[in-house]
Design a protein around this motif. Sequence first.
Motif, PDB file in Angstrom:
ATOM      1  N   ILE A 281     -17.028  19.538  72.179  1.00 52.71           N
ATOM      2  CA  ILE A 281     -18.654  18.869  72.039  1.00 52.71           C
ATOM      3  C   ILE A 281     -19.178  19.054  70.563  1.00 52.71           C
ATOM      4  O   ILE A 281     -19.447  18.136  70.134  1.00 52.71           O
ATOM      5  N   ALA A 282     -18.793  20.597  70.073  1.00 51.51           N
ATOM      6  CA  ALA A 282     -19.062  20.595  68.738  1.00 51.51           C
ATOM      7  C   ALA A 282     -18.211  19.841  67.651  1.00 51.51           C
ATOM      8  O   ALA A 282     -18.702  19.107  66.826  1.00 51.51           O
ATOM      9  N   LYS A 283     -16.942  19.400  68.114  1.00 49.90           N
ATOM     10  CA  LYS A 283     -16.194  18.401  67.250  1.00 49.90           C
ATOM     11  C   LYS A 283     -16.705  17.133  67.297  1.00 49.90           C
ATOM     12  O   LYS A 283     -16.995  16.465  66.466  1.00 49.90           O
TER      13      LYS A 283
ATOM     14  N   LEU B  74     -20.822  25.352  84.193  1.00 47.73           N
ATOM     15  CA  LEU B  74     -21.867  26.404  84.136  1.00 47.73           C
ATOM     16  C   LEU B  74     -22.332  26.731  85.495  1.00 47.73           C
ATOM     17  O   LEU B  74     -22.711  27.890  85.787  1.00 47.73           O
ATOM     18  N   VAL B  75     -22.269  25.712  86.576  1.00 46.56           N
ATOM     19  CA  VAL B  75     -22.627  25.852  87.784  1.00 46.56           C
ATOM     20  C   VAL B  75     -21.709  26.964  88.441  1.00 46.56           C
ATOM     21  O   VAL B  75     -22.008  27.892  89.214  1.00 46.56           O
TER      22      VAL B  75
ATOM     23  N   PHE C 183     -20.378  16.911  78.108  1.00 41.92           N
ATOM     24  CA  PHE C 183     -21.598  17.624  78.696  1.00 41.92           C
ATOM     25  C   PHE C 183     -21.546  17.755  80.397  1.00 41.92           C
ATOM     26  O   PHE C 183     -21.875  18.635  80.905  1.00 41.92           O
ATOM     27  N   THR C 184     -20.909  16.351  80.770  1.00 41.62           N
ATOM     28  CA  THR C 184     -20.772  16.361  82.288  1.00 41.62           C
ATOM     29  C   THR C 184     -19.772  17.755  82.575  1.00 41.62           C
ATOM     30  O   THR C 184     -20.077  18.221  83.866  1.00 41.62           O
ATOM     31  N   GLU C 185     -18.640  17.607  81.956  1.00 41.22           N
ATOM     32  CA  GLU C 185     -17.814  18.883  82.155  1.00 41.22           C
ATOM     33  C   GLU C 185     -18.323  20.020  81.953  1.00 41.22           C
ATOM     34  O   GLU C 185     -18.043  20.949  82.832  1.00 41.22           O
ATOM     35  N   ARG C 186     -18.967  20.274  81.158  1.00 40.50           N
ATOM     36  CA  ARG C 186     -19.798  21.631  80.859  1.00 40.50           C
ATOM     37  C   ARG C 186     -20.717  22.071  82.080  1.00 40.50           C
ATOM     38  O   ARG C 186     -20.852  23.174  82.237  1.00 40.50           O
TER      39      ARG C 186
ATOM     40  N   GLN D  78     -20.373   8.643  73.682  1.00 35.80           N
ATOM     41  CA  GLN D  78     -19.810   8.542  75.004  1.00 35.80           C
ATOM     42  C   GLN D  78     -18.863   9.884  75.130  1.00 35.80           C
ATOM     43  O   GLN D  78     -18.877  10.282  76.282  1.00 35.80           O
ATOM     44  N   ALA D  79     -18.299  10.122  74.518  1.00 32.79           N
ATOM     45  CA  ALA D  79     -17.263  11.454  74.358  1.00 32.79           C
ATOM     46  C   ALA D  79     -18.294  12.731  74.497  1.00 32.79           C
ATOM     47  O   ALA D  79     -17.943  13.471  75.436  1.00 32.79           O
TER      48      ALA D  79
END
Length: 366
Positions: free
Chosen positions: A56-58, A193-194, A186-189, A180-181
């Motif tokens: 995400i940072a990249k 988290l859950v 974020f979806t994977e993150r 989009q990336a």
Amino acid sequence: MVLLSSHLFVFNAYAQEQSDLESIQQQIKNKQAKIAQQLAAAKKLQDDLKKVELQIAKSAKELNKIELSLSKNQQQLNALRKQQQGYLTSLEQQKSVLAKQIRSAYMTGNYDFAKMLLNQQDAANFERTISYYQYLNKARKSQIDSFNLLVKDLKKVNADLIDNQTELEQLKGKQLAQQQALEANFTEREKTLVAMQNSIESEEAKVAQLQINEKNLLEALARAQQRVDKQDVTLSGLSALKGRLLIPAKGNLRKMFGRFRQGQIKWKGVVINGTAGDSVVAIHHAKVLYSDWLRGFGLVTVLDHGDGFMSLYGHNQALLKQAGEVVQAGESIALLGQSGGQSRPNLYFEIRHKGKPINPVNWLKL
């Protein structure tokens, strides 16, 4: 008989105590094993979280870079359009002047140059006419040269406009791809988290997790201090700036320093709830001591201000400075985010003096 009964009673009581003690010890072992199991599961999930948050940072850093280029490109485009309009206006003016000169030359066309050479009855009149023709020709040539130069410059500006527009479209395409990336990451993150929330159940495990995070931070800072060379920059500390330091990010400040966080563990900093992607700035002149992902803090930057003072900026979306770089007060060092397992964008901020956390609220210019 009574004595025997008394001994039996004592023995039974002792046996019961031993049984209770063994039961309690077994319960403690079971609880410790469960906590260890929870922490091991959490560590694995933290490693998964680190991978996705670094990705995400990249993407966020690349997106920020693209948006800065887009802004600069748009400014250049506006300047080129303004320049183009200026050239078009100048060309119209040059056309008008040239047309007047051509009309003037036509109006004086009854002066045939060959006839004037043969008819030299009026020498003074001939000289004046020749001078006028020379002046007119020079002026006309000058205007034609200026006109041609303007046309040439206009062609270059038009070509630059086309190139600039093409580059703008390419940047917009890259921007869309990075967005989009980001969304995919974020979806994977969220899934990670859950799973993390489900893995830590007990209060004891949560406290142990926070203790591990604090230990990791102190160890990371100790290693960083050994690596970073401070000889090339003068750092005077923050003592003279109490109450006058810059606020590191825009947003709603939550003053939780010193309050209980979990069990007996207290907050060592403050949180500023803000907008993802906003700029996080250095509170004062410093050298970057640490800039990396750290368990519990996410993407974190630590600045060394000298004289034992450090400031910490955690939960960032992306880091813009590397360890060893020198930064000025107000300079952007990161993008605000929610790394480290946060549910909403915020900046976690600490100030430490000689390793001990101090209340940032007393030091910031609020």
